[in-house]
Design an enzyme around this catalytic site. Structure first.
Site, mmCIF file in Angstrom:
data_model
loop_
_atom_site.group_PDB
_atom_site.id
_atom_site.type_symbol
_atom_site.label_atom_id
_atom_site.label_comp_id
_atom_site.label_asym_id
_atom_site.label_seq_id
_atom_site.Cartn_x
_atom_site.Cartn_y
_atom_site.Cartn_z
ATOM 1 N N ALA A 72 0.843 -1.202 0.000
ATOM 2 C CA ALA A 72 0.000 0.000 0.000
ATOM 3 C C ALA A 72 0.880 1.255 0.000
ATOM 4 O O ALA A 72 0.637 2.213 -0.735
ATOM 5 C CB ALA A 72 -0.894 -0.007 1.231
ATOM 6 N N GLU A 79 4.057 1.422 -0.901
ATOM 7 C CA GLU A 79 4.894 1.493 -2.105
ATOM 8 C C GLU A 79 4.111 2.067 -3.287
ATOM 9 O O GLU A 79 4.633 2.863 -4.066
ATOM 10 C CB GLU A 79 5.416 0.083 -2.448
ATOM 11 C CG GLU A 79 6.404 -0.422 -1.389
ATOM 12 C CD GLU A 79 6.724 -1.905 -1.501
ATOM 13 O OE1 GLU A 79 7.438 -2.423 -0.635
ATOM 14 O OE2 GLU A 79 6.258 -2.559 -2.468
ATOM 15 N N ASP A 117 6.128 -2.124 56.361
ATOM 16 C CA ASP A 117 4.797 -2.324 55.762
ATOM 17 C C ASP A 117 4.533 -3.831 55.712
ATOM 18 O O ASP A 117 5.480 -4.629 55.713
ATOM 19 C CB ASP A 117 4.795 -1.705 54.356
ATOM 20 C CG ASP A 117 3.619 -2.146 53.539
ATOM 21 O OD1 ASP A 117 2.479 -1.986 54.028
ATOM 22 O OD2 ASP A 117 3.814 -2.667 52.421
HETATM 23 C C1 GDG Z 1 5.172 -9.187 6.543
HETATM 24 C C2 GDG Z 1 3.790 -8.887 7.136
HETATM 25 C C3 GDG Z 1 4.371 -6.468 7.093
HETATM 26 C C4 GDG Z 1 5.806 -8.401 -3.588
HETATM 27 N N1 GDG Z 1 5.788 -8.968 -4.784
HETATM 28 C C5 GDG Z 1 6.970 -8.735 -5.359
HETATM 29 C C6 GDG Z 1 7.741 -7.996 -4.496
HETATM 30 N N2 GDG Z 1 7.009 -7.792 -3.396
HETATM 31 C C7 GDG Z 1 7.429 -7.056 -2.200
HETATM 32 C C8 GDG Z 1 6.622 -5.801 -2.033
HETATM 33 C C9 GDG Z 1 6.721 -5.566 -0.523
HETATM 34 C C10 GDG Z 1 6.878 -6.970 0.041
HETATM 35 O O1 GDG Z 1 7.195 -7.823 -1.044
HETATM 36 C C11 GDG Z 1 5.584 -7.487 0.674
HETATM 37 O O2 GDG Z 1 5.438 -6.861 1.923
HETATM 38 P P1 GDG Z 1 4.064 -6.792 2.707
HETATM 39 O O3 GDG Z 1 4.208 -5.884 3.828
HETATM 40 O O4 GDG Z 1 2.996 -6.352 1.770
HETATM 41 O O5 GDG Z 1 3.701 -8.281 3.169
HETATM 42 P P2 GDG Z 1 4.452 -9.594 3.830
HETATM 43 O O6 GDG Z 1 5.397 -10.212 2.904
HETATM 44 O O7 GDG Z 1 3.331 -10.472 4.248
HETATM 45 O O8 GDG Z 1 5.256 -9.051 5.111
HETATM 46 C C12 GDG Z 1 3.338 -7.529 6.690
HETATM 47 C C13 GDG Z 1 5.754 -6.866 6.651
HETATM 48 O O9 GDG Z 1 6.084 -8.185 7.077
HETATM 49 C C14 GDG Z 1 6.803 -5.908 7.191
HETATM 50 O O10 GDG Z 1 6.802 -5.863 8.570
HETATM 51 O O11 GDG Z 1 4.019 -5.256 6.476
HETATM 52 O O12 GDG Z 1 2.096 -7.218 7.287
HETATM 53 O O13 GDG Z 1 2.836 -9.872 6.746
HETATM 54 O O14 GDG Z 1 7.857 -4.828 -0.219
HETATM 55 O O15 GDG Z 1 7.184 -4.793 -2.790
HETATM 56 N N3 GDG Z 1 8.975 -7.578 -4.800
HETATM 57 C C15 GDG Z 1 9.477 -7.927 -5.995
HETATM 58 N N4 GDG Z 1 8.783 -8.678 -6.891
HETATM 59 C C16 GDG Z 1 7.537 -9.108 -6.608
HETATM 60 O O16 GDG Z 1 6.933 -9.797 -7.419
HETATM 61 N N5 GDG Z 1 10.694 -7.512 -6.345
#
Ligand code: GDG
Length: 737
Positions: free
Chosen positions: A388, A390, A508
């Site tokens: 969200a 990004e 106490d």
């Molecule tokens: C856990 C928590 C929390 C995705 N597809 C591709 C790709 N991505 C990258 C995105 C983003 C990351 O992966 C996903 O991060 P999220 O935060 O959306 O979700 P989780 O992997 O479940 O992460 C989550 C996080 O930890 C951090 O604390 O926010 O709630 O579940 O950065 O860009 N990157 C590339 N290719 C893809 O196809 N290069």
């Protein structure tokens, strides 16, 4: 100053073994980027699993891997296939992940998984212990390593340990179903600072700590023996500049320089300029609500058929944990759903859903972000959700609309997005329409707000804030509110005690000489205590006073035959040397009739609480109530009483799980000072554990040896850890008489 040790399940580098040899390539994930400022130079070490099991590592390559990792400041934890199956795919991803994301029905409680989780956590802890010095700062990441903090603390009590949970912490009602819930909490409490993405996760955690471990929590501090553990929320940000600059760069590329994907997207936009592209990007995980989103999309197309052929949903589902059965089922479900909907609704010119099940290179991810008019993210639960953030960062011209689930941690910071409940299809259909038709000015205004915040609170700021809070904790631990009664202090106190000819001791009772009991009447003195008090009293130089808020009937029953000196009800009554109690302080009690009905109404509404009626005070006890509920009621009662008592000469004291209403001119401070004035004492000592004892600490002269039991804020000079330590101290007095 020591070094920093970061520890996570995976290392921030990818090992690649090819014919040409071995290479370690830094990964570009959010965590690795965020930690850049923390993990730099020779002063930091990152410990984790390399991604290769012992079985995967070709013979003789172990040392070479270590060398390659060391170049990136990394060190590996050795894990075998069975470890990964039980600890990672098992306990982490089949027990904790579903449970913490409220998928109770998916959570498997397998003893084998748990045992493996423990032994692997121990391997991580051992890897830290091998490298850690006493003054190091250690930062442990995420749900795979929740036992590590305690395992390290046990062996290195002086190391400063932080823990950050990247996923939600569930409510107590969910968490308590875990068979090993206490062990998990105790594991986490080895840390000095525990961080969550949002205040809600923090509050859920604190509630479990109070209810399951019965520990004292004050605001966001947990009191555990001689330690104070801080709990706080640190919402993780992204590397804003990286995404923003990449988007700018990609937008500026001309002709053939643009990626194949971008060219395809350009072509599509050109051929159908009125079509809106909606993108969703997630790991293929049931917590992300991908199947629901597809269903909601079908619902939208049926509710607003005009938009058929005018919108397209791009789903990028990144393969994840594909050997866990639930993920395989989900993959099948999504494949079928996409197939069915495309089959039913597609026309010659239009396919409603473009579905990619793969991971794309970073540049292509950016292409998807910048080409999409709308990002639609519908997790059913998500710790934060960085996608969200990004998407917003890549909107260089500030157009674009973000539709985001309220169940994502990021929703708390992204109010300008269109927030939805992923279970509400009606609402989502309407919100999609709103997003499609949103005027550019409104899009830009919303994006601007969001971008400003994301720019400011980026991932580097997040990491630094956590580190700074951790360093503050270290400073705090070094200078708690009062000094720990250590060997040197004790030696001085004992010397002064020994030298003195006329000693006065105020002791106490509850929480000091004796521990708390659910039923206060059952917290009666034991033989050891009688024996101790007898011996203290037997010394001619000693004048010992038990000083308590308790009623005189109970103390008469317990102590009168022992002929101890006693002051009860905070200073209303006094008894010396076995004589009946007499009034020490003249107090008026007319106010009681007015206050009693108020307290009674609180007892009626707060199961487990009760009133203790003393001669000159009324106490409302709530130790046996639900802790959160009891505290809430206590705050409420405090407000009611404060407004009621007005100018009356009465006051409200907040004790340890008790609120006491009493005449204002009575307190332990006033009482103890009166006794002090009766003779020329050359050694004065006062010890107590709660609020009511603070009056003694404040009012007795500076030369008094004042001791607080526990770590709460105090005016006492020293503190000791608990009733056991109090008794040890008294034994020392006896030995030095
Ligand atoms: C856990 C928590 C929390 C995705 N597809 C591709 C790709 N991505 C990258 C995105 C983003 C990351 O992966 C996903 O991060 P999220 O935060 O959306 O979700 P989780 O992997 O479940 O992460 C989550 C996080 O930890 C951090 O604390 O926010 O709630 O579940 O950065 O860009 N990157 C590339 N290719 C893809 O196809 N290069």
């Amino acid at each position: 100053m020591g070094k920093t040790i970061i520890i996570s399940n995976r290392l921030p580098v990818q090992l690649q073994i090819s014919d040409g040899g071995l290479s370690a390539i830094p990964s570009v994930g959010g965590l690795a980027t965020g930690m850049k400022s923390v993990h730099q130079g020779g002063e930091s070490l990152w410990i984790g699993w390399s991604g290769l099991t012992n079985e995967d590592i070709p013979k003789g390559l172990g040392k070479e891997i270590d060398r390659a990792l060391a170049e990136h400041g990394c060190s590996k934890v050795k894990l075998n296939k069975k470890d990964i199956e039980g600890y990672y795919f098992g306990f982490s991803n089949r027990t904790i992940w579903p449970l913490f994301h409220y998928f109770l029905e998916y959570s498997e409680f397998e003893l084998d998984f748990w045992n493996r989780y423990k032994s692997v956590n121990q391997k991580f802890a051992d890897a830290i212990l091998e490298k850690a010095d006493d003054d190091d700062i250690i930062w442990v990441h995420d749900y795979q390593l929740m036992l590590v903090p305690q395992m390290v603390k046990e062996k290195r009590p002086n190391a400063t340990i932080g823990f950050f949970l990247h996923i939600p912490f569930p409510s107590y009602e969910i968490f308590r179903t875990l068979p090993w819930r206490e062990e998990v909490l105790e594991g986490l409490l080895g840390a000095d600072l525990i961080g969550f993405h949002t205040y809600d996760y923090e509050r859920h955690f604190l509630s479990s700590v109070r209810r399951l471990l019965g520990l004292e929590v004050s605001f966001n501090d947990i009191y555990l023996e001689n330690r104070v553990i801080k709990v706080d929320s640190f919402p993780m940000g992204i590397d804003y500049d990286k995404f923003h600059e990449a988007a700018k760069k990609s937008n500026a590329l001309k002709g053939k320089k643009r990626s194949d994907l971008q060219l395809k997207l350009d072509e599509h936009k050109k051929s159908a300029p009125d079509t809106k592209l909606i993108v969703s990007i997630d790991r293929l995980d049931y917590s992300k609500g991908i199947a629901k989103r597809i269903n909601a999309f079908e619902y939208f197309l049926n509710k607003y058929p005009d938009y058929k052929e005018r919108v397209r949903l791009i789903i990028l589902a990144v393969p994840s944990r594909s050997n866990v059965p639930q993920y395989q089922l989900l993959k099948r479900e999504i494949d079928e759903l996409v197939g069915r909907i495309n089959g039913e609704l597609a026309t010659v010119n239009w396919t409603p859903i473009w579905y990619f099940y793969r991971s794309l290179p970073f540049e292509n991810l950016i292409d998807l972000y910048i080409s999409s008019d709308i990002a639609w993210l519908t997790p059913l639960r998500d710790g934060m959700n960085l996608v969200a953030k990004e998407y917003i960062a890549t909107r260089t011209d500030k157009t674009g609309v973000l539709i985001l689930s309220e169940m994502a941690g990021s929703a708390y910071e992204m109010n300008e997005a269109l927030l939805i409940n992923p279970n509400n299809f009606e609402q989502q259909a309407d919100t999609l329409k709103q997003a499609i038709t949103m005027p550019k000015e409104e899009q830009m205004a919303r994006t601007m707000f969001l971008q400003n915040r994301l720019k400011r609170y980026n991932v580097e700021v997040w990491a630094n804030e956590f580190m700074n809070a951790l360093k503050e904790q270290r400073k705090g631990a070094a200078q708690v509110v009062s000094l720990q009664m250590d060997h040197a202090i004790l030696t001085n106190v004992l010397a002064a005690y020994k030298k003195a000819k006329k000693r006065l001791l105020f002791l106490d009772y509850d929480g000091t000489l004796a521990g708390f009991h659910k039923d206060p009447q059952k917290a009666s003195p034991d033989e050891e205590l009688y024996d101790l008090l007898d011996q203290l009293n037997a010394k001619e130089e000693n004048t010992v006073f038990l000083i308590s808020g308790r009623d005189k009937e109970t103390f008469s029953r317990w102590f009168l035959h022992k002929k101890y000196n006693m002051i009860v009800e905070h200073g209303v009554w006094i008894s010396r040397n076995g004589a009946e109690f007499s009034l020490l302080e003249k107090v008026k009690g007319e106010w009681m009739a007015k206050i009693m009905p108020v307290l009674e109404s609180f007892v009626d509404r707060t199961p487990g609480s009760f009133i203790e009626e003393k001669n000159y005070s009324l106490a409302w006890h709530y130790r046996n109530t639900d802790p959160d509920f009891g505290d809430k009621r206590a705050t409420e009662l405090n407000t009611v009483l404060t407004s009621l008592i007005g100018n009356d000469d009465i006051s409200v004291l907040n004790g340890n799980k008790v609120m006491e209403v009493k005449s204002s001119n009575v307190n332990k401070g006033r009482a103890s000072v009166r006794i002090l004035g009766e003779d020329d004492f050359d050694f004065v000592f006062a010890i107590g554990d709660d609020w009511t004892d603070e009056f003694m600490f404040a009012e007795l002269p500076e030369s008094t040896v004042t001791v607080k039991v526990g770590l709460q804020k105090t005016q006492a000079k020293y503190h000791v850890d608990g009733t056991k330590k109090v008794r040890e101290l008294l034994k020392q007095f006896i030995a030095h008489s």
